[in-house]
Design an enzyme around this catalytic site. Structure first.
Site, PDB file in Angstrom:
ATOM      1  N   HIS A 261      28.766  38.095  45.374  1.00 62.67           N
ATOM      2  CA  HIS A 261      28.424  37.076  44.295  1.00 62.67           C
ATOM      3  C   HIS A 261      27.482  37.390  43.036  1.00 62.67           C
ATOM      4  O   HIS A 261      26.650  37.130  42.679  1.00 62.67           O
ATOM      5  CB  HIS A 261      27.904  35.699  45.141  1.00 62.67           C
ATOM      6  CG  HIS A 261      28.466  35.199  45.964  1.00 62.67           C
ATOM      7  ND1 HIS A 261      28.068  34.284  47.184  1.00 62.67           N
ATOM      8  CD2 HIS A 261      29.783  35.262  46.387  1.00 62.67           C
ATOM      9  CE1 HIS A 261      28.835  34.214  48.048  1.00 62.67           C
ATOM     10  NE2 HIS A 261      29.948  34.669  47.598  1.00 62.67           N
TER      11      HIS A 261
ATOM     12  N   HIS B 144      28.862  30.229  47.856  1.00 59.94           N
ATOM     13  CA  HIS B 144      29.694  31.097  47.477  1.00 59.94           C
ATOM     14  C   HIS B 144      30.002  30.688  46.184  1.00 59.94           C
ATOM     15  O   HIS B 144      30.109  29.506  45.437  1.00 59.94           O
ATOM     16  CB  HIS B 144      30.668  31.118  48.644  1.00 59.94           C
ATOM     17  CG  HIS B 144      30.303  31.483  49.810  1.00 59.94           C
ATOM     18  ND1 HIS B 144      30.747  32.473  50.399  1.00 59.94           N
ATOM     19  CD2 HIS B 144      29.279  30.888  50.883  1.00 59.94           C
ATOM     20  CE1 HIS B 144      30.058  32.729  51.680  1.00 59.94           C
ATOM     21  NE2 HIS B 144      29.073  31.641  51.791  1.00 59.94           N
TER      22      HIS B 144
HETATM   23  C1  FAD Z   1      35.501  40.696  48.453  1.00 57.76           C
HETATM   24  C2  FAD Z   1      35.098  39.441  47.835  1.00 57.76           C
HETATM   25  C3  FAD Z   1      34.799  38.259  48.707  1.00 57.76           C
HETATM   26  C4  FAD Z   1      34.602  37.018  48.068  1.00 57.76           C
HETATM   27  N1  FAD Z   1      34.265  36.004  48.955  1.00 57.76           N
HETATM   28  C5  FAD Z   1      34.192  34.868  48.066  1.00 57.76           C
HETATM   29  C6  FAD Z   1      34.093  33.605  49.029  1.00 57.76           C
HETATM   30  O1  FAD Z   1      34.820  33.553  50.062  1.00 57.76           O
HETATM   31  N2  FAD Z   1      33.997  32.594  48.400  1.00 57.76           N
HETATM   32  C7  FAD Z   1      33.487  32.404  46.886  1.00 57.76           C
HETATM   33  O2  FAD Z   1      33.485  31.375  46.447  1.00 57.76           O
HETATM   34  N3  FAD Z   1      33.652  33.548  46.485  1.00 57.76           N
HETATM   35  C8  FAD Z   1      33.909  34.431  47.042  1.00 57.76           C
HETATM   36  N4  FAD Z   1      33.791  35.759  46.241  1.00 57.76           N
HETATM   37  C9  FAD Z   1      33.235  35.971  44.678  1.00 57.76           C
HETATM   38  C10 FAD Z   1      34.518  35.155  43.740  1.00 57.76           C
HETATM   39  O3  FAD Z   1      35.741  35.469  44.167  1.00 57.76           O
HETATM   40  C11 FAD Z   1      34.019  35.894  42.483  1.00 57.76           C
HETATM   41  O4  FAD Z   1      32.787  35.327  42.038  1.00 57.76           O
HETATM   42  C12 FAD Z   1      34.987  35.512  41.076  1.00 57.76           C
HETATM   43  O5  FAD Z   1      36.099  36.069  41.503  1.00 57.76           O
HETATM   44  C13 FAD Z   1      34.577  35.894  39.879  1.00 57.76           C
HETATM   45  O6  FAD Z   1      35.355  35.633  38.974  1.00 57.76           O
HETATM   46  P1  FAD Z   1      35.311  36.243  37.287  1.00 57.76           P
HETATM   47  O7  FAD Z   1      36.296  35.680  36.522  1.00 57.76           O
HETATM   48  O8  FAD Z   1      33.860  36.471  37.143  1.00 57.76           O
HETATM   49  O9  FAD Z   1      35.880  37.695  37.677  1.00 57.76           O
HETATM   50  P2  FAD Z   1      36.948  38.187  38.600  1.00 57.76           P
HETATM   51  O10 FAD Z   1      37.646  37.308  39.498  1.00 57.76           O
HETATM   52  O11 FAD Z   1      36.612  39.491  39.206  1.00 57.76           O
HETATM   53  O12 FAD Z   1      38.076  38.720  37.438  1.00 57.76           O
HETATM   54  C14 FAD Z   1      38.106  39.889  36.515  1.00 57.76           C
HETATM   55  C15 FAD Z   1      39.185  40.368  36.253  1.00 57.76           C
HETATM   56  O13 FAD Z   1      39.186  41.420  34.949  1.00 57.76           O
HETATM   57  C16 FAD Z   1      39.904  42.661  35.316  1.00 57.76           C
HETATM   58  N5  FAD Z   1      39.306  43.532  34.478  1.00 57.76           N
HETATM   59  C17 FAD Z   1      38.044  44.234  34.623  1.00 57.76           C
HETATM   60  N6  FAD Z   1      37.744  45.190  33.490  1.00 57.76           N
HETATM   61  C18 FAD Z   1      38.993  45.123  33.103  1.00 57.76           C
HETATM   62  C19 FAD Z   1      39.274  45.883  31.669  1.00 57.76           C
HETATM   63  N7  FAD Z   1      38.683  46.830  31.238  1.00 57.76           N
HETATM   64  N8  FAD Z   1      40.516  45.257  31.262  1.00 57.76           N
HETATM   65  C20 FAD Z   1      41.529  44.627  31.588  1.00 57.76           C
HETATM   66  N9  FAD Z   1      40.943  43.840  32.797  1.00 57.76           N
HETATM   67  C21 FAD Z   1      39.968  43.961  33.347  1.00 57.76           C
HETATM   68  C22 FAD Z   1      39.810  42.714  36.843  1.00 57.76           C
HETATM   69  O14 FAD Z   1      40.827  43.558  37.176  1.00 57.76           O
HETATM   70  C23 FAD Z   1      39.812  41.263  37.247  1.00 57.76           C
HETATM   71  O15 FAD Z   1      41.217  41.003  37.535  1.00 57.76           O
HETATM   72  C24 FAD Z   1      34.086  37.141  46.739  1.00 57.76           C
HETATM   73  C25 FAD Z   1      34.419  38.182  45.847  1.00 57.76           C
HETATM   74  C26 FAD Z   1      34.837  39.516  46.417  1.00 57.76           C
HETATM   75  C27 FAD Z   1      35.086  40.438  45.460  1.00 57.76           C
END
Ligand code: FAD
Ligand code: NAG
Ligand code: NAG
Ligand code: NAG
Ligand code: NAG
Ligand code: NAG
Ligand code: NAG
Ligand code: NAG
Ligand code: NAG
Length: 621
Positions: free
Chosen positions: A555, A598
């Site tokens: 997280h 989460h």
């Molecule tokens: C293994 C794991 C288990 C988890 N389990 C849970 C759970 O059970 N329950 C829960 O609520 N949350 C869980 N989470 C947390 C939740 O999934 C994340 O907090 C959430 O996905 C964050 O969203 P975001 O939009 O910040 O980033 P992300 O969803 O990570 O999206 C970021 C995106 O940007 C892209 N990116 C990065 N850099 C670049 C670049 N330079 N150029 C182009 N694209 C780029 C990446 O490839 C990615 O697709 C988990 C996360 C992980 C990794």
């Protein structure tokens, strides 16, 4: 330690036998060759993960608005180890780690941690359309009212729970418990849920028999049972929802937001290398398929939305000249805006695995997965009727507990009050960040005596009880160490750098033993197998066990915090980056203090809420 004897191959072979009805790809304009994009878009979104796809959806609702998403990874191919909850969540290690460590994972690792005996902790992150929602454990829950009210108290008008809540439900498509599990009297309040959003929330069609014992153990320990934890009262024990599509019991991701529209373009397989500025206004994005390959660029007429996640967003900001001026200059990067908060205020939840065995009187437990015959029967059941344990992520039941439930809060409060916050940050920390941390420290200290906000969670399963730190006092840093956008970010989580975090986990470790010792769990003869009551007894031994054992709960947040600038903020309460025009950050980076939950359900709400600001600007500016 964890022992797993299962034949993984049997599973995977079985799994690949079938394909089922999850929409396999985006039907709109999906682009793999960058020469096929337009020269200019109204909005360019960097990162097609959780947040990026929500924003893409809402912005492209207006057919006259052009939107491009640039995502580093590919579309997934509906592999069973992504779609089947039990296989994909990685929560039953004997069944494999699912998408973690696969081609859809950035495979990042933090730097060596002095408080963890110099261990490095792997930090999986989705490199795929859908981002973390394709890798995650599918837990779908929200924090308590107070967790969000703090955001407003830190100087962010409009982010108290009551104002924020409608956006969390907006993203959600809730389905009440099915007939199969109605016998468990799982209660819900329709007012706490949305039904029109694009991420499914539902209960799996299987309840682990031991859940009844856990439920009973909570009653014995006088822990409040929460009928529906999704409405802001989340301190207690409850059945948890999964991001699960009830039509076929498969993983639901942010890909559901990617509705086909001709004005929404998605470019995969390209890494954004830099945001381009002209006199402080974001004018475009530079990107490339990889190191040593051509750099291309696209223009933007309205805004760039940075949604690369908490580990990559600070990297892209710094590469683009936004960050601490002295630091950027030392790397030879031209400074666009001196913003020392970029990459600071990093926070994460930490988990501590403790293992157990259930020895009698329970028909099946997750320990039975070591029996390959049974496992295959259960997988068959999933294939044929979408029922059974493969619809779960290994458990059904959580407890999110205030400190006073499992420890003496008075001791913590006096220890916290005696701390000088600056001492727990890196020595070269900017004064604005110290001020921001001090403000957070005061809120964290006040909350130690709260009965309505959780300090630790307890993930309750047949083979483990896992305390999880929810209110970390420690703060880390994510930064670049190279001007190459293809080098990974340097992640220094500084886990346990504030000893209050260790104290919470020590108390949590002991409370796991108290739970195990309840007569409801003794009825099924639960016995601790790891570390074992004979092995770890004294507080010093517990502390050592924690340092050797803690791991990320995935997280990550805070690295482009929504805070007033004088408190080390990077974005304002409309998520606009300070000091420049035409750039917002919309992802987990903006969360100034982690909620006790989460993370995904909260981040979906953040992404929904920002769209209101963008619409407002489009209409009235
Ligand atoms: C293994 C794991 C288990 C988890 N389990 C849970 C759970 O059970 N329950 C829960 O609520 N949350 C869980 N989470 C947390 C939740 O999934 C994340 O907090 C959430 O996905 C964050 O969203 P975001 O939009 O910040 O980033 P992300 O969803 O990570 O999206 C970021 C995106 O940007 C892209 N990116 C990065 N850099 C670049 C670049 N330079 N150029 C182009 N694209 C780029 C990446 O490839 C990615 O697709 C988990 C996360 C992980 C990794
Ligand atoms: C991308 O398209 C351009 C122009 O149509 C073409 O020259 C190039 O070969 C294509 N690249 C790939 C990898 O297909
Ligand atoms: C992550 O590591 C695995 C195993 O080494 C590898 O197969 C995969 O391609 C890596 N992911 C990326 C995005 O490079
Ligand atoms: C961790 O590394 C530091 C610096 O290299 C070293 O001084 C210290 O002894 C190490 N600690 C452990 C527990 O190995
Ligand atoms: C599950 O494990 C328990 C405990 O070992 C055992 O009693 C039971 O027979 C097992 N059930 C199956 C279906 O393997
Ligand atoms: C393994 O599972 C099969 C099928 O459910 C069952 O018949 C068998 O007794 C189990 N074996 C053990 C050792 O529990
Ligand atoms: C908690 O600790 C304080 C001193 O640190 C002590 O005075 C108090 O009695 C303790 N309370 C309980 C319930 O044990
Ligand atoms: C940062 O870069 C320097 C110089 O290349 C290198 O020596 C150091 O190991 C790097 N640190 C990290 C944490 O990657
Ligand atoms: C477990 O319960 C027994 C009997 O109720 C009690 O004597 C013992 O102190 C308890 N142990 C723990 C760790 O709570």
């Amino acid at each position: 330690m964890r022992q797993f004897s299962l034949n993984k191959l049997t599973f995977l072979v079985t799994c690949f036998r079938f394909v089922y009805g999850r929409p396999s790809s985006y039907l709109g304009k999906r682009i793999t060759n960058s020469s096929d994009i337009l020269n200019s878009y109204d909005y360019v979104i960097v990162g097609g993960g959780l947040s990026g796809l929500v924003v893409a959806n809402r912005l492209s609702e207006d057919a006259g608005t052009t939107v491009l998403v640039i995502e580093a990874g590919p579309f997934d191919e509906n592999e069973p180890w992504i779609t089947i909850p039990l296989l994909s969540s990685g929560n039953i290690p004997s069944l494999g780690s699912g998408p973690r460590g696969s081609k859809y994972d950035w495979n990042l690792t933090g730097i060596s941690q002095p408080e963890l005996g110099n261990r490095s902790v792997k930090t999986p992150a989705g490199k795929v359309i859908g981002g973390g929602t394709v890798l995650n454990g599918e837990v779908f829950n929200r924090g308590s009212k107070n967790d969000y009210d703090r955001w407003e108290e830190l100087g962010n008008p409009g982010w108290d729970f009551d104002s924020f809540f409608p956006y969390m439900t907006k993203a959600e498509n809730f389905t009440p418990p099915s007939a199969e599990i109605a016998v468990w009297d799982i209660e819900y309040n329709p007012q706490y849920h949305g039904e029109k959003g694009h991420v499914h929330s539902s209960y799996p069609r299987f309840i682990w028999p031991s859940s009844e014992n856990f439920l009973e153990s909570m009653r014995e320990l006088e822990i409040p049972y929460i009928k529906d934890s999704m409405g802001g009262d989340a301190a207690g024990a409850f059945w948890f929802l999964q991001s699960l599509n009830p039509d076929d019991e498969s993983r639901s991701t942010s890909q559901g937001f990617l509705v086909p529209r001709s004005n929404l373009h998605v470019l995969t397989g390209n890494i954004a290398t830099k945001i381009l500025f002209d006199a402080g206004v974001a004018t475009g994005v530079e990107f490339s398929e990889g190191e040593g390959l051509e750099r291309n660029s696209v223009s933007v007429s309205k805004e760039v939305i940075l949604s690369a996640g908490a580990l990559h967003t600070p990297q892209i900001l710094q590469l683009s000249g936004i960050g601490d001026a002295g630091f950027l200059s030392s790397l030879g990067i031209d400074v666009v805006e001196d913003l020392p908060g970029v990459g600071e205020n990093y926070q994460d939840h930490l988990l501590l695995f403790t293992g157990q065995a259930v020895r009698v009187n329970v028909a099946v437990s997750s320990a039975n997965f070591t029996n390959a015959t049974w496992s295959n029967e259960m997988l068959e059941l999933y294939e044929t009727s979408r029922e059974g344990p493969f619809t779960t992520v290994g458990g059904n039941f959580f407890a999110f507990l205030p400190l006073s439930t499992f420890s003496n809060a008075t001791t913590f409060i006096s220890e916290a009050s005696a701390q000088e916050p600056a001492q727990f940050l890196l020595s070269n920390t900017d004064p604005s960040i110290i001020s921001g941390y001090s403000a957070q420290h005061a809120l964290l200290t006040k909350e130690l005596s709260s009965n309505s906000a959780a300090n630790l969670e307890f993930i309750l399963g047949d083979t483990s009880i896992i305390p999880g730190l929810q209110k970390p006092f420690s703060r880390g840093r994510v930064s670049i160490n190279s001007t190459s956008p293809f080098a990974g970010p340097v992640i220094n989580p500084r886990y346990l750098s504030n000893p209050l975090d260790i104290s919470s986990l020590v108390a949590g470790f002991k409370f796991a033993r108290t739970i195990r010792n309840s007569s409801a769990l003794q009825d099924i003869d639960v016995v601790e197998t790891y570390p074992g009551t004979a092995v770890v007894q004294t507080d010093d031994q517990i502390e050592e066990f924690i340092r050797e054992g803690v791991d990320t709960l995935h997280h990550h947040g805070g690295t482009a915090s929504m805070l007033p600038r004088e408190l080390g903020g990077v974005v304002d309460s409309s998520l606009r980056v300070y000091g420049v025009k035409g750039l917002r950050v919309v992802d987990a980076s903006i969360v100034p203090m982690l909620p006790a939950a989460h993370f995904q359900a909260t981040i979906y709400g953040v992404a929904e809420k920002v769209c209101l600001f963008i619409w407002y600007k489009r209409r009235f500016n």
